[in-house]
Design a protein around this motif. Sequence first.
Motif: not given
Length: 202
Positions: A179-202
Motif C-alpha cells: 500500500t505504500e509504494s507502486a510496483s517498479p514495473l508499474v512506475t516504469l510503464f507509467c513513464a514509458l507509455y503514459g499509463f494513468d487511471p483512465s488506461t484500458v488494457y485489452l
Amino acid sequence: MYPGVHASAEPDKPAVLTARTGAVLTYGQLEERSVRLANRLRGAGLRPGDHLALLSDNDPRCLEVYWAALRSGLYITAVNSHLTPDEAAYIVRDCGARALIVSAALPEVATALVPRTPGVRVRLAYGGLPGHDDYEEALAGSSPRPPARQPRGADMLYSSGTTGRPKGIQPPLLGEDLTESASPLVTLFCALYGFDPSTVYL
C-alpha cells in the motif's frame, strides 16, 4: 497500483470486462474479494515467502488470486493450462506450493494434480471440483477487512524448458508494504507509455 487505490476513489469503476459474457468485476469487488482470499490463505497458515500456484483458464478470478497473493507477501506461480498433468504437477511441486487454486474449466488436469502434489495444504476450485474446497465459500467465510500490513509478494515465473525441465525464477522479496509504494514495473510503464487511471488494457 494495487486495487485499493482505485477502490477507494471509484469503487464502481470496472476493473475487468469479460467480452464473451459481458460480466463486470469492479475495483471495489476486486479489492474486497482479493482481501477475503488473502485472509483465507493467512488463516490456513500461509505466511510471507510461501508459494501459491494457480491453474486456470482466462477468468477474472485470476486477478483476485493474483492480488491476494501479492498483498500477502506470497510468491504466485501461474501454471500453463496447456501442460499435461505430469508437467503441471512438476511445476507445482518444484515451486513448493502450499496452496493451489484451480478452475473447474480444466477438470482433467486439476483433478489429476491432487494425488501428484502431496505438499499442497490448501486446495480451492472455482466452479466446484472433487478434492477441493469451494472458492466462493472460502471467500464468503473470510473477513473483508485488509490486514494491518500487506507485504508485497511477487510472481515466480518458469522458463519454457527448451533445454530440459522448466526452471523457476524466484526474485527476492523486499518486505515493502504493497500500500505504500507502486510496483517498479508499474512506475516504469507509467513513464514509458503514459499509463494513468483512465488506461484500458485489452
